[in-house]
Every structure is written in structure tokens, then in C-alpha cells.
Motif scaffolding. Structure first.
Motif, PDB file in Angstrom:
ATOM      1  N   LEU A 287       2.184  -6.937 -10.252  1.00 48.71           N
ATOM      2  CA  LEU A 287       2.325  -6.274 -11.802  1.00 48.71           C
ATOM      3  C   LEU A 287       1.189  -5.447 -12.229  1.00 48.71           C
ATOM      4  N   ALA A 288       1.511  -3.952 -10.862  1.00 50.72           N
ATOM      5  CA  ALA A 288       0.852  -2.612 -11.103  1.00 50.72           C
ATOM      6  C   ALA A 288       2.026  -2.029 -10.553  1.00 50.72           C
ATOM      7  N   ILE A 289       2.957  -2.206 -10.198  1.00 44.14           N
ATOM      8  CA  ILE A 289       3.872  -1.041  -9.792  1.00 44.14           C
ATOM      9  C   ILE A 289       5.036  -1.497 -11.014  1.00 44.14           C
ATOM     10  N   HIS A 290       5.183  -3.022 -11.563  1.00 47.97           N
ATOM     11  CA  HIS A 290       5.899  -2.746 -13.130  1.00 47.97           C
ATOM     12  C   HIS A 290       5.951  -1.991 -13.625  1.00 47.97           C
ATOM     13  N   ARG A 291       3.867  -2.017 -14.294  1.00 43.88           N
ATOM     14  CA  ARG A 291       3.041  -1.252 -15.234  1.00 43.88           C
ATOM     15  C   ARG A 291       4.024   0.743 -15.438  1.00 43.88           C
ATOM     16  N   TYR A 292       3.396   0.831 -13.590  1.00 43.39           N
ATOM     17  CA  TYR A 292       3.617   2.163 -13.072  1.00 43.39           C
ATOM     18  C   TYR A 292       4.588   2.386 -13.230  1.00 43.39           C
ATOM     19  N   THR A 293       5.838   1.852 -12.735  1.00 41.84           N
ATOM     20  CA  THR A 293       7.736   2.285 -13.295  1.00 41.84           C
ATOM     21  C   THR A 293       7.851   2.321 -14.005  1.00 41.84           C
ATOM     22  N   GLU A 294       7.135   1.898 -15.984  1.00 39.17           N
ATOM     23  CA  GLU A 294       7.637   1.573 -17.176  1.00 39.17           C
ATOM     24  C   GLU A 294       6.541   2.081 -17.662  1.00 39.17           C
ATOM     25  N   GLN A 295       5.418   2.155 -17.542  1.00 39.14           N
ATOM     26  CA  GLN A 295       4.371   3.124 -18.629  1.00 39.14           C
ATOM     27  C   GLN A 295       3.739   4.606 -17.445  1.00 39.14           C
ATOM     28  N   PRO A 296       5.004   5.387 -16.986  1.00 37.51           N
ATOM     29  CA  PRO A 296       4.572   6.548 -16.101  1.00 37.51           C
ATOM     30  C   PRO A 296       3.204   7.107 -16.495  1.00 37.51           C
ATOM     31  N   THR A 297       2.879   6.668 -17.780  1.00 36.69           N
ATOM     32  CA  THR A 297       1.669   7.894 -18.595  1.00 36.69           C
ATOM     33  C   THR A 297       0.567   7.023 -18.525  1.00 36.69           C
ATOM     34  N   ASP A 298       0.209   5.636 -18.147  1.00 36.19           N
ATOM     35  CA  ASP A 298      -0.604   5.503 -17.691  1.00 36.19           C
ATOM     36  C   ASP A 298      -1.627   4.995 -17.666  1.00 36.19           C
ATOM     37  N   HIS A 299      -2.867   4.644 -17.957  1.00 39.01           N
ATOM     38  CA  HIS A 299      -4.518   5.032 -17.420  1.00 39.01           C
ATOM     39  C   HIS A 299      -4.374   4.258 -16.246  1.00 39.01           C
ATOM     40  N   ARG A 300      -3.823   4.083 -14.882  1.00 42.11           N
ATOM     41  CA  ARG A 300      -3.421   3.063 -14.226  1.00 42.11           C
ATOM     42  C   ARG A 300      -4.693   2.663 -13.536  1.00 42.11           C
ATOM     43  N   ALA A 301      -5.741   3.440 -13.224  1.00 42.42           N
ATOM     44  CA  ALA A 301      -6.905   2.502 -12.632  1.00 42.42           C
ATOM     45  C   ALA A 301      -7.808   1.105 -12.980  1.00 42.42           C
ATOM     46  N   ALA A 302      -7.402   1.584 -14.432  1.00 35.68           N
ATOM     47  CA  ALA A 302      -7.833   0.741 -15.285  1.00 35.68           C
ATOM     48  C   ALA A 302      -6.593  -0.846 -15.233  1.00 35.68           C
ATOM     49  N   PHE A 303      -5.630  -0.163 -15.670  1.00 39.51           N
ATOM     50  CA  PHE A 303      -4.674  -1.369 -15.532  1.00 39.51           C
ATOM     51  C   PHE A 303      -5.142  -2.391 -14.366  1.00 39.51           C
TER      52      PHE A 303
ATOM     53  N   SER B 242       0.817  -1.387  -0.542  1.00 34.81           N
ATOM     54  CA  SER B 242       0.002   0.117  -0.443  1.00 34.81           C
ATOM     55  C   SER B 242       0.472   1.384  -0.142  1.00 34.81           C
ATOM     56  N   ALA B 243       2.275   0.997   0.652  1.00 34.36           N
ATOM     57  CA  ALA B 243       2.601   2.268   0.725  1.00 34.36           C
ATOM     58  C   ALA B 243       3.521   2.810  -0.340  1.00 34.36           C
ATOM     59  N   SER B 244       4.134   1.509  -1.132  1.00 35.91           N
ATOM     60  CA  SER B 244       4.715   1.630  -2.476  1.00 35.91           C
ATOM     61  C   SER B 244       3.423   2.124  -3.396  1.00 35.91           C
ATOM     62  N   ILE B 245       2.206   1.885  -3.567  1.00 42.06           N
ATOM     63  CA  ILE B 245       1.826   2.115  -5.062  1.00 42.06           C
ATOM     64  C   ILE B 245       1.501   3.488  -4.201  1.00 42.06           C
ATOM     65  N   ALA B 246       0.875   3.516  -3.007  1.00 48.23           N
ATOM     66  CA  ALA B 246      -0.182   5.172  -2.837  1.00 48.23           C
ATOM     67  C   ALA B 246       0.257   6.147  -3.701  1.00 48.23           C
ATOM     68  N   PRO B 247       1.518   5.952  -4.101  1.00 50.75           N
ATOM     69  CA  PRO B 247       2.064   8.075  -4.373  1.00 50.75           C
ATOM     70  C   PRO B 247       1.684   7.623  -5.968  1.00 50.75           C
ATOM     71  N   HIS B 248       1.209   6.371  -6.835  1.00 54.41           N
ATOM     72  CA  HIS B 248       1.231   6.103  -8.205  1.00 54.41           C
ATOM     73  C   HIS B 248      -0.030   6.310  -8.485  1.00 54.41           C
ATOM     74  N   LEU B 249      -1.354   6.535  -7.076  1.00 53.03           N
ATOM     75  CA  LEU B 249      -2.268   6.608  -6.992  1.00 53.03           C
ATOM     76  C   LEU B 249      -3.565   7.653  -6.601  1.00 53.03           C
ATOM     77  N   GLN B 250      -2.320   8.384  -6.505  1.00 52.32           N
ATOM     78  CA  GLN B 250      -3.052   9.481  -5.592  1.00 52.32           C
ATOM     79  C   GLN B 250      -3.964  10.352  -6.137  1.00 52.32           C
ATOM     80  N   HIS B 251      -4.185  10.586  -7.560  1.00 56.46           N
ATOM     81  CA  HIS B 251      -5.352  11.049  -8.414  1.00 56.46           C
ATOM     82  C   HIS B 251      -6.303  10.872  -8.356  1.00 56.46           C
ATOM     83  N   LEU B 252      -6.337   9.892  -7.749  1.00 60.75           N
ATOM     84  CA  LEU B 252      -8.061   9.162  -8.105  1.00 60.75           C
ATOM     85  C   LEU B 252      -8.767   9.612  -7.027  1.00 60.75           C
TER      86      LEU B 252
END
Lengths: 110, 241
Positions: free
Chosen positions: B124-140, B95-105
Motif C-alpha cells: 500500500l505504502a510504496i504504491h501511494r508514495y509513487t502516486e502521491q510523492p507530496t503526501d504525509h508519508r508517516a500518517a498514511f 525495507s530497502a525499497s521503502i527506505a528512501p521514502h522515509l528518510q526525512h523522518l
């Protein structure tokens, strides 16, 4: 076995607690910093808890609860540990453990 | 790091499909777990509603299996709850690790995703968010986590149906410690985790004299303390103060 109401009490409390753990930082937006030591400790939790669950079930006889260093479940468990170590494959680990246990019991060792 | 062709956010549908695609191979790993959980739940004596209910409410395999073992041992209720939760402490780390990637939601969306957070969804998510920072994160995240949730629920119930028809002399209760072995061994990647497991396992043997299965918690705490001490000692040894 627990009564049904006790079961649901346990289920709901663990469920709510688990949700709180999952939501903790996602909800608080990382406004809490996790210390380095806490992160290290959390990383060791699975090893600590799982070993404490496994070792007694492998070393105590299921029928009597006596300590035993040589019985079918221990041998089957050790075989499963070897397979898990070399393959990291869940299914193979399960098949090996159950297979060895069944084979030993078919040979009359209980 | 040359991702210049993807500067605009991908549409949700594309991101969700990417999530589904990423999660498919992992479903193969969760199917036996779900089945074993369901079979074990039946053998321990849970009803079908209780078996499925625990999967929906807790949605964490290792925790659910540990609770089954303690149900069978007729452990005290506080120990049951503590054990079920201790195994899930790692989820707070994710939760701590992934929180910064989801804070816009928005908050509700964040809480919904939090319910679906598992080892696999996190990885899966942390890998994707690091590789594709512009992705639609909630949908992924949803694409990766929802099939996982559905598989877990389906296999729990399928396993339950199987479990009620399996005779006791098959010793399928042994599948629970075997599953723990399959979960434990891959985590033994550092000396400190090996030491933690060895100390915890040894203490657990001696601590069975403690009432209410308290030995489990005591053993885990002592083992983790030993692992931490080793890490502390090694880092103070290698890094000049």
C-alpha cells in the motif's frame, strides 16, 4: 511441546530478528546497496520455504509418517492448490481444502 | 502523472484516512489468517498469553504459522529460530525499497514504522508514495498499518478461543498447510519461482531423514539456488555478453 521459557526465548529471538530485518534499510537509509542477485534470491525465498513446508505434510501420512501417494490429505491439498491457482483467494482455498478432507472422511476414507 | 492539484503536502489526517481506506479491503484477507493462526496455536498447545505474545513480538503470519508447525514437530530450537527468520527475509527487501521514502523522518519514528512493516503495508505504502510523492508519508503508513496490526492481534486471540473448543477429529491442524498453499501459489509467477518450489518440495521429501527438521532449510536453500541458476542461465542466454 516446548517449555514456556524455551518458547519465549524462541519468540523473542525471532521477534528481534524480524524487527532487525524490517528496520535494516529504513534505519541505515539505504546506505547499503542490495545486489541484483540478493534481490532475486530474496524474491524466491517464499516459494522455497513454503514448498518445503507443504510437500512433506501432503505426502507423508499424519498417523505413521510413511510416504503415501493416495490419501485424503493429499487429495484435499491438491484440490486446494487448484482453487488457489485459479482464484488466488485465501478463504476459498481454506474452505476447499478443509471441505474436501471432511467430505472424504465422512465417506469413511481415513 | 498529472497531479498538479496536489503540490502542497496533504494534512496528516487526510493521509491517515486515505491509509485506512486503502487497508480496509485487505483486512478481509487477514481475518481468516489470524483466526487460523489462533486456532492452530491452541491446537498445538500454546497458552493464550503465548499465542497473543507471538503475534505482538513477531507480527508476521507465515513465520508464526511455520513456527507452530515446528513446535508441533518438536523441532530443534536453532531450526525453529532459523525458519521463523528465513521466511521474514523478504521484509529486508521491502525495507530497502521503502527506505528512501522515509528518510526525512526522525529515527524513532522510522523504527516505529519499521515494526509495522508487513507485505500489505509495504504494498500500500510504496504504491501511494509513487502516486502521491507530496503526501504525509508517516500518517498514511500508520493509517494503513495500525488497523492491520489491531486486526491481526484481535483475530489471533479470537482464534485461540475458538481453537480450544474445537475437537481434534475436525483435523484443523490441516489448516496450516492449506494456509501455506494459499500463500505459496500466488507467488508462483515466474518459471524460476515454480522451479524453486518444485526442487525445494522434492528435496524436502528426501531430506526428512536429516535430524532436527534441518531438511526444511536445506530444501529451501537448494530450491532457491536452482531458481537463481535458471534466472542466471536465462539472462545470459537472452542478453549478449
Amino acid at each position: 511441546m516446548l517449555s514456556s521459557s524455551t518458547f519465549w526465548l524462541v519468540a523473542v529471538l525471532v521477534g528481534v530478528g524480524s524487527f532487525a530485518l524490517r528496520a535494516s534499510f529504513i534505519y541505515l537509509l539505504g546506505s547499503l546497496e542490495v545486489s541484483e542477485t540478493t534481490t532475486r534470491a530474496l524474491r524466491l525465498v517464499p516459494a522455497g520455504v513454503l514448498a518445503a513446508l507443504i510437500v512433506p505434510t501432503l505426502l507423508f501420512l499424519p498417523q505413521t509418517g510413511d510416504l503415501s501417494l493416495w490419501h485424503p490429505r493429499l487429495v484435499a491439498g491438491l484440490a486446494a492448490i487448484l482453487v488457489a491457482w485459479y482464484t488466488k483467494n485465501v478463504l476459498l482455498t481454506l474452505i476447499t481444502g478443509m471441505g474436501v478432507l471432511w467430505a472424504l472422511q465422512a465417506l469413511g476414507w481415513t | 502523472m498529472a497531479q498538479s492539484d496536489n503540490l502542497t503536502m496533504s494534512p496528516p489526517r487526510v493521509a491517515a484516512l486515505a491509509g485506512i481506506k486503502a487497508t480496509l479491503p485487505l483486512l478481509l484477507g487477514v481475518i481468516p489468517f489470524g483466526l487460523i493462526y489462533g486456532v492452530s496455536a491452541a491446537q498445538v498447545g500454546l497458552s493464550m498469553g503465548e499465542t497473543g505474545g507471538l503475534s505482538v513480538v513477531v507480527f508476521a503470519g507465515a513465520s508464526q504459522l511455520a513456527m507452530l508447525q515446528l513446535f508441533a514437530d518438536e523441532a530443534a530450537v536453532p531450526v525453529l529460530i532459523a525458519t521463523g527468520l528465513v521466511i521474514n527475509l523478504r521484509l529486508a527487501m521491502y525495507s530497502a525499497s521503502i527506505a528512501p521514502h522515509l528518510q526525512h523522518l526522525p529515527v524513532l519514528k522510522r523504527l516505529g514504522l519499521a515494526y509495522l512493516l508487513t507485505d500489505q503495508a509495504y504494498a500500500l505504502a510504496i504504491h501511494r508514495y509513487t502516486e502521491q510523492p507530496t503526501d504525509h508519508r508517516a500518517a498514511f503508513f500508520l493509517g494503513a498499518a495500525v488497523p492491520f496490526w489491531l486486526t491481526w492481534q484481535t483475530c489471533s486471540l479470537l482464534g485461540f478461543r475458538l481453537g480450544t473448543s474445537v475437537p481434534a477429529h475436525w483435523h484443523l491442524d490441516f489448516a496450516i498447510p492449506l494456509t501455506f498453499i494459499a500463500l505459496l501459489v500466488p507467488t508462483l509467477k515466474s518459471r524460476s519461482s515454480v522451479l524453486t518450489a518444485l526442487v525445494s518440495g522434492s528435496v524436502a521429501l528426501g531430506a526428512t531423514v536429516l535430524p532436527y527438521n534441518l531438511g526444511l532449510i536445506v530444501a529451501a536453500v537448494v530450491g532457491i539456488a536452482a531458481g537463481l541458476l535458471l534466472e542466471q542461465w536465462r539472462s545470459s542466454f537472452h542478453a549478449p555478453a
